[in-house]
Design a protein around this motif. Structure first.
Motif, PDB file in Angstrom:
ATOM      1  N   ASP A  10      18.920  -3.403  48.959  1.00 49.97           N
ATOM      2  CA  ASP A  10      19.053  -5.171  49.188  1.00 49.97           C
ATOM      3  C   ASP A  10      17.209  -5.768  49.747  1.00 49.97           C
ATOM      4  N   GLY A  11      16.647  -4.411  49.175  1.00 53.16           N
ATOM      5  CA  GLY A  11      15.303  -4.772  49.104  1.00 53.16           C
ATOM      6  C   GLY A  11      14.355  -5.780  48.416  1.00 53.16           C
ATOM      7  N   ARG A  12      15.030  -6.441  47.105  1.00 52.49           N
ATOM      8  CA  ARG A  12      15.126  -7.198  46.112  1.00 52.49           C
ATOM      9  C   ARG A  12      14.902  -8.123  47.218  1.00 52.49           C
ATOM     10  N   LYS A  13      16.476  -8.467  47.381  1.00 51.43           N
ATOM     11  CA  LYS A  13      16.885  -9.647  48.524  1.00 51.43           C
ATOM     12  C   LYS A  13      16.127  -9.313  49.580  1.00 51.43           C
ATOM     13  N   VAL A  14      15.323  -9.270  50.025  1.00 51.47           N
ATOM     14  CA  VAL A  14      14.188  -9.452  51.394  1.00 51.47           C
ATOM     15  C   VAL A  14      13.576  -9.875  50.991  1.00 51.47           C
ATOM     16  N   PHE A  15      12.672  -8.544  49.598  1.00 51.37           N
ATOM     17  CA  PHE A  15      10.797  -8.331  49.919  1.00 51.37           C
ATOM     18  C   PHE A  15      10.401  -9.434  49.124  1.00 51.37           C
ATOM     19  N   TYR A  16      11.202  -9.310  47.695  1.00 56.22           N
ATOM     20  CA  TYR A  16      10.929 -10.002  46.331  1.00 56.22           C
ATOM     21  C   TYR A  16      11.347 -11.392  47.044  1.00 56.22           C
ATOM     22  N   LEU A  17      12.456 -11.524  47.024  1.00 56.53           N
ATOM     23  CA  LEU A  17      12.592 -13.252  47.256  1.00 56.53           C
ATOM     24  C   LEU A  17      12.220 -13.826  48.174  1.00 56.53           C
ATOM     25  N   ALA A  18      12.026 -13.635  49.386  1.00 54.91           N
ATOM     26  CA  ALA A  18      10.405 -14.381  50.316  1.00 54.91           C
ATOM     27  C   ALA A  18       9.936 -14.414  49.882  1.00 54.91           C
ATOM     28  N   MET A  19       9.112 -14.144  49.120  1.00 58.20           N
ATOM     29  CA  MET A  19       7.722 -14.052  48.647  1.00 58.20           C
ATOM     30  C   MET A  19       8.298 -15.474  47.292  1.00 58.20           C
ATOM     31  N   ILE A  20       9.258 -15.542  46.871  1.00 63.83           N
ATOM     32  CA  ILE A  20       9.453 -17.044  46.063  1.00 63.83           C
ATOM     33  C   ILE A  20       9.975 -18.138  46.578  1.00 63.83           C
ATOM     34  N   LEU A  21      10.422 -17.369  47.619  1.00 62.54           N
ATOM     35  CA  LEU A  21      10.548 -18.743  48.982  1.00 62.54           C
ATOM     36  C   LEU A  21       9.543 -19.249  49.833  1.00 62.54           C
ATOM     37  N   GLU A  22       8.329 -18.559  49.734  1.00 61.41           N
ATOM     38  CA  GLU A  22       6.970 -18.966  50.491  1.00 61.41           C
ATOM     39  C   GLU A  22       6.523 -19.723  49.096  1.00 61.41           C
ATOM     40  N   GLY A  23       6.160 -18.891  48.170  1.00 60.12           N
ATOM     41  CA  GLY A  23       5.680 -19.890  47.063  1.00 60.12           C
ATOM     42  C   GLY A  23       6.532 -21.558  46.627  1.00 60.12           C
ATOM     43  N   ILE A  24       7.317 -21.523  46.521  1.00 67.12           N
ATOM     44  CA  ILE A  24       8.272 -22.531  46.260  1.00 67.12           C
ATOM     45  C   ILE A  24       7.683 -23.608  48.100  1.00 67.12           C
ATOM     46  N   ILE A  25       7.813 -23.309  48.870  1.00 71.72           N
ATOM     47  CA  ILE A  25       7.128 -23.844  50.196  1.00 71.72           C
ATOM     48  C   ILE A  25       5.973 -24.199  49.607  1.00 71.72           C
ATOM     49  N   ALA A  26       5.254 -23.679  49.361  1.00 72.21           N
ATOM     50  CA  ALA A  26       3.545 -23.739  49.257  1.00 72.21           C
ATOM     51  C   ALA A  26       3.680 -24.712  48.065  1.00 72.21           C
ATOM     52  N   MET A  27       4.293 -24.711  47.014  1.00 72.19           N
ATOM     53  CA  MET A  27       4.389 -25.788  45.596  1.00 72.19           C
ATOM     54  C   MET A  27       4.421 -27.147  46.599  1.00 72.19           C
ATOM     55  N   ILE A  28       5.278 -26.878  47.538  1.00 70.96           N
ATOM     56  CA  ILE A  28       5.592 -28.079  47.662  1.00 70.96           C
ATOM     57  C   ILE A  28       4.987 -28.877  48.774  1.00 70.96           C
ATOM     58  N   TRP A  29       3.584 -28.594  49.479  1.00 77.19           N
ATOM     59  CA  TRP A  29       2.901 -28.631  50.158  1.00 77.19           C
ATOM     60  C   TRP A  29       1.845 -29.147  49.232  1.00 77.19           C
ATOM     61  N   ALA A  30       1.697 -28.137  48.106  1.00 74.30           N
ATOM     62  CA  ALA A  30       0.386 -28.761  47.287  1.00 74.30           C
ATOM     63  C   ALA A  30       0.617 -29.953  47.052  1.00 74.30           C
ATOM     64  N   ALA A  31       2.183 -30.314  46.316  1.00 77.01           N
ATOM     65  CA  ALA A  31       2.397 -31.618  45.991  1.00 77.01           C
ATOM     66  C   ALA A  31       1.843 -33.151  46.800  1.00 77.01           C
ATOM     67  N   VAL A  32       2.504 -32.587  48.003  1.00 74.62           N
ATOM     68  CA  VAL A  32       2.471 -33.467  49.010  1.00 74.62           C
ATOM     69  C   VAL A  32       1.149 -33.695  49.383  1.00 74.62           C
ATOM     70  N   ALA A  33       0.053 -33.049  49.964  1.00 71.34           N
ATOM     71  CA  ALA A  33      -1.398 -33.459  49.644  1.00 71.34           C
ATOM     72  C   ALA A  33      -1.865 -33.746  48.281  1.00 71.34           C
ATOM     73  N   MET A  34      -1.325 -33.276  47.658  1.00 70.83           N
ATOM     74  CA  MET A  34      -1.796 -34.536  45.662  1.00 70.83           C
ATOM     75  C   MET A  34      -0.988 -36.196  46.492  1.00 70.83           C
ATOM     76  N   GLY A  35       0.359 -35.519  46.466  1.00 74.08           N
ATOM     77  CA  GLY A  35       0.822 -37.540  45.894  1.00 74.08           C
ATOM     78  C   GLY A  35       0.656 -37.893  47.111  1.00 74.08           C
ATOM     79  N   HIS A  36       0.777 -37.838  48.606  1.00 72.87           N
ATOM     80  CA  HIS A  36       1.012 -38.519  49.353  1.00 72.87           C
ATOM     81  C   HIS A  36      -0.087 -39.224  49.080  1.00 72.87           C
ATOM     82  N   PHE A  37      -1.397 -38.934  49.592  1.00 68.54           N
ATOM     83  CA  PHE A  37      -3.311 -39.525  49.473  1.00 68.54           C
ATOM     84  C   PHE A  37      -3.494 -39.893  47.986  1.00 68.54           C
ATOM     85  N   GLY A  38      -2.383 -39.938  46.807  1.00 66.06           N
ATOM     86  CA  GLY A  38      -2.334 -40.629  46.199  1.00 66.06           C
ATOM     87  C   GLY A  38      -3.814 -40.063  45.169  1.00 66.06           C
ATOM     88  N   THR A  39      -5.278 -39.595  45.046  1.00 72.92           N
ATOM     89  CA  THR A  39      -5.596 -38.866  44.799  1.00 72.92           C
ATOM     90  C   THR A  39      -6.650 -37.801  45.055  1.00 72.92           C
TER      91      THR A  39
END
Length: 500
Positions: free
Chosen positions: A274-303
């Motif tokens: 279960d290690g890969r599904k817990v430790f590795y996957l949790a970090m990938i999900l966190e990376g996706i969250i970071a991608m979304i917030w970086a996109a929101v920060a750049m996209g919502h305020f125009g520049t």
């Protein structure tokens, strides 16, 4: 838009492909009894299913780092996407997986004990102090930031005095919750509410992404180009991408804080597979969250310039959530953001308690023993929260020290994992490569950043630019020296010297 989509797809493929490579190199043994099975104590060692452990691990590691850090990293433009993707797949998720699995193999040991076993006694003593200091800083940051977000969200139009009273009430409630989460058995509070908060966090991130596309704001996100979009470039050396972006976005790419958190779930896994599904996957999900917030920060305020004028990261979170999803969706989105730091801050103090207890061999099953360790931690934490509350500059100072110490701990953990792999005759390159890279990053930052040795060296060199160049050169030299020493002393002479 294309950079964002490609980044999300790359993160998913990273889990499916590179995660399996990491698992294959480690060599999981499903037949082994995990600590949760062998030494269950009903407090910290409790069996959990992998989906439940995954959501708890995600909330443990996903503090304000992948949100606030990603927003501040967005000042550099789409280069933030590149670091999140590559850092997450090849460094952060690898770091979290190997630390988590090494903890499983060592009775749920804390990161300091793992480092001591594979790197020696001197690093052991250093890491015991270093990791506890980091955890206290994390607890402080994750008390301050959710209280700040809630104040921004609910006190519009209030007088400054009423805002401050509300803020201190929220601080008190959060600290009280932290004490309970630190002291109670892990399945009584954390195990019950974290999966709910984890699902909420993921749903809110998905909702923000959908609204970016529906509103068309995703088109405002610049595509990747080999340029730095930070408006302070040329005015401040800390506007350089290297190494400052790599410190700014920590939890969304690689974070030493995760090394302190993974042992919590290492004590709860039912099976090594279960290690890969817990430790590795949790970090990938966190990376996706970071991608979304970086996109929101750049996209919502125009520049990027618009983002820098928007205000603090807490203001950006509040404004973008409400603007994109309305008041109801905005409140839910901010709730997800608030849940992140709170559910990392409490486990930061819990991990600090366990780290100290592990070093002193102090049984934590009796609740009075837990109080003996925890009370001094909370006294120090509360004093630091009061210091950070004085002004934004005080908080920023605490945040930057947290960021640097966070990445330094991750670097040490990667070196320890590389030593384990080398000593067991396994392919140690998978952790050695990110360890070498992060050595350059943290060394260059320490020598050139304003809150570290930057001002002192600038007085000697005569210019900040010269200090910046020297910092990178010394970082590269140190990384090469450590890599050469590692290969000669550990990679060759000592392989197969310990039992896996």
């Amino acid at each position: 838009m294309i950079s964002f989509i490609v980044g999300i797809v790359a993160l998913i493929l990273g889990y499916l492909i590179y995660g399996k490579i990491a698992e294959k190199i480690f060599v999981v043994k499903p037949e082994n009894k995990t600590p949760a099975v062998r030494i269950a104590d009903g407090v910290d060692y409790v069996e959990m299913s992998w989906p439940r452990a995954l959501l708890i691990q995600l909330l443990n590691i996903a503090g304000t780092g992948p949100i606030f850090g990603a927003i501040m990293g967005a000042y550099f433009g789409p280069a933030a996407f590149v670091w999140i993707v590559f850092g997450c797949i090849f460094a952060g998720a690898v770091h979290d997986y190997f630390v988590g699995m090494l903890s499983v193999r060592n009775d749920g040991a804390s990161i300091s004990e793992i480092v001591g076993k594979y790197l020696g006694k001197a690093p052991l003593y250093i890491m015991r102090v270093f990791s506890v200091v980091l955890l206290i800083l994390v607890g402080v940051v994750f008390v301050y930031t959710p209280a700040q977000v809630l104040r921004e969200m609910f006190t519009g139009g209030w007088t400054p005095e009423k805002k401050q009273i509300f803020y201190f009430i929220v601080l008190g409630v959060i600290i009280l919750y932290y004490i309970l989460a630190t002291m109670l058995p892990i399945d009584k509070l954390i195990g019950r509410v974290y999966p709910i908060f984890g699902a909420c966090l993921l749903i809110m991130a998905l909702g923000l992404t959908v609204m970016l596309f529906i509103t068309g704001e995703i088109r405002n996100v610049p595509e990747f180009a080999f340029q730095n979009l930070n408006p302070n470039q040329g005015k401040n050396i800390m506007a350089h991408i290297f190494p400052f972006l790599f410190i700014t976005i920590a939890c969304g790419a690689i974070s030493g804080f995760h090394a302190t958190q993974s042992p919590l779930m290492a004590r709860c896994l039912k099976n090594e597979k279960d290690g890969r599904k817990v430790f590795y996957l949790a970090m990938i999900l966190e990376g996706i969250i970071a991608m979304i917030w970086a996109a929101v920060a750049m996209g919502h305020f125009g520049t990027v310039e618009g983002l820098t004028k928007a205000g603090s990261a807490a203001v950006v979170v509040t404004r973008s959530s409400v603007d994109l999803m309305g008041w109801v969706g905005g409140i839910l989105a901010v709730f997800g953001v608030v849940a992140c730091p709170i559910t990392s801050g409490d486990t930061a103090f819990r991990s600090a308690r366990l780290t100290i207890a592990d070093s002193l061999k102090f049984d934590q099953k009796p609740i009075k023993n837990r109080f003996v360790v925890a009370i001094p931690l909370f006294v120090i934490g509360i004093l630091l929260v009061l210091f950070a509350t004085q002004n934004t500059a005080s908080f920023n100072l605490v945040w930057r020290y947290f960021s640097w110490s966070n990445q330094t701990l991750a670097t040490i953990a990667l070196w320890a994992a590389a030593a384990y792999l080398a000593k067991t005759g396994k392919q140690y390159w998978i952790t050695l490569c990110p360890a070498v890279f992060m050595t350059v990053v943290v060394t260059a930052y320490f020598l050139s950043a304003g809150e570290c040795l930057g001002p002192l060296l600038t007085k000697i060199t005569g210019s900040a630019d010269a200090t910046y160049t020297i910092g990178i050169i010394i970082g590269l030299a140190l990384a090469v020296a450590l890599c050469s020493l590692f290969v000669s002393l550990i990679g060759i002479k000592q392989k197969n010297t310990i039992k896996d």
